[in-house]
Structures are given as C-alpha cells and as structure tokens.
Design a protein around this motif. Structure first.
Motif, PDB file in Angstrom:
ATOM      1  N   VAL A   1    -100.610  87.313-125.589  1.00 28.31           N
ATOM      2  CA  VAL A   1    -102.016  87.719-125.623  1.00 28.31           C
ATOM      3  C   VAL A   1    -102.135  89.110-126.250  1.00 28.31           C
ATOM      4  O   VAL A   1    -102.995  89.355-127.113  1.00 28.31           O
ATOM      5  CB  VAL A   1    -102.624  87.697-124.208  1.00 28.31           C
ATOM      6  N   ALA A   2    -101.261  90.024-125.863  1.00 30.32           N
ATOM      7  CA  ALA A   2    -101.296  91.369-126.444  1.00 30.32           C
ATOM      8  C   ALA A   2    -100.952  91.339-127.927  1.00 30.32           C
ATOM      9  O   ALA A   2    -101.535  92.087-128.728  1.00 30.32           O
ATOM     10  CB  ALA A   2    -100.320  92.284-125.697  1.00 30.32           C
TER      11      ALA A   2
ATOM     12  N   LEU B   1     -96.817  80.456-124.658  1.00 30.74           N
ATOM     13  CA  LEU B   1     -97.379  81.474-123.770  1.00 30.74           C
ATOM     14  C   LEU B   1     -96.486  81.721-122.556  1.00 30.74           C
ATOM     15  O   LEU B   1     -96.883  82.427-121.634  1.00 30.74           O
ATOM     16  CB  LEU B   1     -98.775  81.049-123.291  1.00 30.74           C
TER      17      LEU B   1
ATOM     18  N   SER C   1     -92.253  86.474-133.815  1.00 29.74           N
ATOM     19  CA  SER C   1     -92.150  86.962-132.438  1.00 29.74           C
ATOM     20  C   SER C   1     -90.991  86.314-131.696  1.00 29.74           C
ATOM     21  O   SER C   1     -90.476  86.884-130.738  1.00 29.74           O
ATOM     22  CB  SER C   1     -93.460  86.710-131.692  1.00 29.74           C
TER      23      SER C   1
ATOM     24  N   ASN D   1     -92.205  81.959-128.612  1.00 28.44           N
ATOM     25  CA  ASN D   1     -91.743  82.785-127.502  1.00 28.44           C
ATOM     26  C   ASN D   1     -90.358  82.346-127.050  1.00 28.44           C
ATOM     27  O   ASN D   1     -90.021  81.163-127.134  1.00 28.44           O
ATOM     28  CB  ASN D   1     -92.720  82.689-126.328  1.00 28.44           C
TER      29      ASN D   1
ATOM     30  N   ASP E   1     -90.501  95.669-129.378  1.00 34.49           N
ATOM     31  CA  ASP E   1     -91.844  95.659-128.792  1.00 34.49           C
ATOM     32  C   ASP E   1     -92.773  94.976-129.798  1.00 34.49           C
ATOM     33  O   ASP E   1     -93.239  95.608-130.743  1.00 34.49           O
ATOM     34  CB  ASP E   1     -92.281  97.102-128.508  1.00 34.49           C
TER      35      ASP E   1
ATOM     36  N   GLN F   1     -91.082  85.875-122.760  1.00 36.68           N
ATOM     37  CA  GLN F   1     -91.145  87.277-122.353  1.00 36.68           C
ATOM     38  C   GLN F   1     -91.946  88.169-123.297  1.00 36.68           C
ATOM     39  O   GLN F   1     -92.195  89.327-122.979  1.00 36.68           O
ATOM     40  CB  GLN F   1     -89.713  87.817-122.190  1.00 36.68           C
ATOM     41  N   THR F   2     -92.370  87.645-124.436  1.00 32.26           N
ATOM     42  CA  THR F   2     -93.296  88.391-125.289  1.00 32.26           C
ATOM     43  C   THR F   2     -94.714  88.188-124.776  1.00 32.26           C
ATOM     44  O   THR F   2     -95.122  87.043-124.502  1.00 32.26           O
ATOM     45  CB  THR F   2     -93.200  87.916-126.750  1.00 32.26           C
ATOM     46  N   ASP F   3     -95.456  89.268-124.635  1.00 31.40           N
ATOM     47  CA  ASP F   3     -96.853  89.187-124.207  1.00 31.40           C
ATOM     48  C   ASP F   3     -97.666  88.674-125.392  1.00 31.40           C
ATOM     49  O   ASP F   3     -98.120  89.446-126.237  1.00 31.40           O
ATOM     50  CB  ASP F   3     -97.339  90.569-123.758  1.00 31.40           C
TER      51      ASP F   3
END
Length: 402
Positions: free
Chosen positions: A332-333, A325, A278, A307, A288, A328-330
């Motif tokens: 949690v999603a 956390l 990620s 991240n 995405d 800019q990557t979510d």
C-alpha cells in the motif's frame, strides 16, 4: 498506473482472451526465440504484434505490445569478450526497430549467467497454492555438491554448509536432478538446453570479471546505448538482480538503491532508467521499496509489483513468493509512492506520467494447478494479484479526492 501483463508468445498457456478477461490494458513481451546477441528484425517484431492483436476467435483484442521484457544483454557484452562490440551494435539496431514499431519502453538486466534463481518452482503453501521459493540451504547443496563449483563451500556460512551436506545426502537421484533443473531454469533462453557443464563453462568465462570490472563493463554498455535511446525517444529500464545478493561466486551490481543511483549517475540522462521490481529487491531486508520509489521515482520507467516473505533478516537467505499484499513489502505504501510520482509527472507535463505496471509472478491457485504454465506466471494467480493492486490503487486515488 497502466496495467500490463507479461505474455510469452503464442505458446504461452495464458491466452490473449485470458488477459482481456483479467482487465489488462497493455502487453509486455519479448522475442525469446531469437538468439541472444542477434538483431530483432522489423518482421519478427511485427509478427509478435500481430499475434497479440487477435483473440482466439479472430476478433480484435485491442491490445498492443507496450513494453519489451527483455531485450537480452549477452554474456559477451558483460564480459567484453568475443563478438561483444557487434552484440552492442545489434542491441542498438533492435532498439531502433522497436521504436519504429511504436514500442518505447525496454526492460533488460545485467545479471551474470542466471536471469533469476529459484530452488523450487511449485512450493506448496498450507492452503494448497503453489509458488516459487529460493531456499538458501538447498542452493548451497546444489552449488557445493551437484555443480561442484570450485571454492563454493567457502561462500557459505558453516551452519549452512553442514545442513546442505545433510540434505544432499538425503536426496535421491530424482530430487538432485529436479533441484539442478530448477536452478538452471533461470538461464536465459530455453533452460532445457543447458547442462551442468554448460553452466561451469559460463562461470569459467567470468573468472577475470570482478565486481569492479562488471560495473565498468556495464557503464561502457550504458555509454553506448543510452544516448541513442535518448535521441530516439526510448526509455530503458534495468531490472534488479534476482535475488539481490551474490551467487555462484559472481558479482552482482544491481541489488541495492546505491547500485541504482550509481548506474543512473554513470550516464545521467532520463532514458537511463529503472525497472522497480518489488519482489526482487524485497528479497533483501535492507531495501526500502516505498523509499526507493520516492527517491528514484523520476527514473522509474516500469514497475513489477509482487511480494516475497523472507525466512531471515540476513542479507542472503531463503524466501518465497507470497501473495501480492501478503509479503513483507508494504505494498500500500509503495503504490501510494507511485501515485505521488505520477502526480508530480503530470504537474511537470511529462508524457510518461502514467507508469506501466505488471502484477509480477503470482501463486498457482485453482485451475492454475497442473496447467503447466510458465513458472511464476499463472493466469488466475496473476489475475488475483492485479485485482488486489487495482483495488489498492483505486482506494488511494479515491482518498486523494476526498
């Protein structure tokens, strides 16, 4: 997810005891001392397994070497020059030896010349933490004015060229040497053994290798190694380009979801899989990550969760490695998408339903600062990241039971 931890061997400043106290379940490692292209022998593999089996006081650690990162693909294979055919055979032999030792997940990459690229390895954050950063303008200063690569200036926008020239003029010799060392640190193996002339020679070897040629060479490699992996029960997982855009005039073929889909289709077997990183993929704004996990998850054999925070929405730009956390990557999603994929695998009866994950990189915090560890791989910064990721995972799993 299975919580793993990258370990660089007995010289790693982060010990087996540190890993256990962080709550690690398995180990990710590699035989970095073996020259690229040579065979990983059963004896060397067993030695690494024995190294991580004991704590500092000799007590059994209970940890096992579960994922290889990385079994390097030589530049000869990528360019199809010199002893590249022998290197492919040696790669396959090493893969067989790893399987015989009980290791079934092998991460690798197909990045030309540099395994990863950063311009600052200890960039200071406002809270005093340190992290790695890629500054696009500093990189331009290196490429144009320090490396003096032919045609480098034409690869950068006018505003970046002008600012890079100003920055280079303001650098003293120590800063120029530091910048060059930071960039060259991403060379596979021991970066301190490479000079700028070595880098120039490597770049020259890629002169005939266009984007299309590198893709064809990659497919040739996959056609030789993936059927063997499928036959013996090994899961191969390619790491994305880091960063995921063109540098040094070299082609990049693992930067986007489309790149991954193309590589998976080239040899359409389950063993031909993905390392979903990620952090690497997140350095590009059009990737995405939760969506990629949903659409490509069936082939994701290994997870790197970290991240980054980009300075710009341009495809090529500066970024730094943020808290796990905090970027800019979510996250949690993304973790939710991973858990859904694992549930699908369990329902299908797949033996690999639990995907190995490691908290990739981490900021130097507290006693990490000044410890002199491997850049990006502190003890406490990664422990913090693992704790945060574990908390997200448990919260999501708890919610699913409500």
């Amino acid at each position: 997810m299975r919580h793993t931890w990258r370990w660089f061997g007995p010289k790693d400043r982060v010990s087996i005891d540190d890993m256990l106290q962080a709550g690690v379940q398995g180990v990710v490692s590699a035989l970095h001392h073996i020259p690229t292209g040579a065979v990983w022998t059963p004896e060397e593999i067993a030695r690494r397994q024995a190294d991580l089996a004991l704590m500092t006081d000799g007590a059994p650690s209970g940890l096992k070497w579960e994922v290889v990162e990385s079994l390097p693909v030589s530049e000869a294979i990528k360019t199809q020059t010199g002893d590249w055919r022998a290197h492919v055979e040696n790669w396959i032999t090493s893969m067989r030896h790893l399987k015989d030792a009980g290791i079934e997940v092998i991460c690798y990459n197909f990045m030309p010349v540099l395994d990863w690229t950063r311009t600052d390895l200890v960039w200071r954050r406002p809270n005093g933490a340190r992290c790695m950063r890629f500054d696009f303008t500093d990189f331009a200063a290196f490429d144009i004015h320090i490396l003096q690569r032919r045609g480098a200036a034409e690869d950068f926008p006018q505003d970046i060229r002008e600012e890079a020239a100003r920055r280079f003029a303001q650098m003293d010799d120590a800063r120029r040497e530091q910048l060059a060392g930071n960039v060259v640190f991403g060379l596979p193996g021991a970066a301190e053994h490479f000079s700028l002339d070595d880098v120039r020679a490597l770049l020259d070897s890629y002169a005939p290798v266009t984007d299309a040629v590198l893709r064809r060479h990659f497919h040739d490699f996959l056609e030789q190694v993936v059927p063997v992996a499928q036959e013996i029960g090994v899961r191969l997982c390619c790491h994305p380009d880091d960063p995921p855009f063109a540098l040094l005039g070299l082609p990049r073929v693992m930067s986007t979801e489309a790149d991954y889909a193309e590589r998976m289709a080239a040899v359409d077997l389950p063993a031909n899989g993905i390392t979903l990183c990620s952090g690497s993929l997140g350095a590009r704004p059009d990737n995405d990550l939760p969506g990629m996990m949903e659409r490509l998850g069936e082939r994701v054999h290994f997870l790197h969760l970290r991240n980054v925070r980009r300075d710009t929405d341009a495809i090529r730009g500066s970024f730094f490695e943020d808290e796990h956390l905090g970027g800019q990557t979510d996250m949690v999603a993304l973790v939710a998408a991973v858990l859904r994929e694992e549930a699908r695998r369990r329902a299908a009866g797949r033996a690999d339903a639990t995907i190995p994950m490691r908290p990739d990189h981490g900021q130097d915090i507290l006693d990490d600062i000044g410890r002199g560890g491997q850049p990006g791989y502190p003890a406490i910064g990664r422990l913090k990241g693992l704790a945060e990721l574990r908390g997200v995972e448990l919260a999501l799993a708890h919610g699913a039971r409500v």
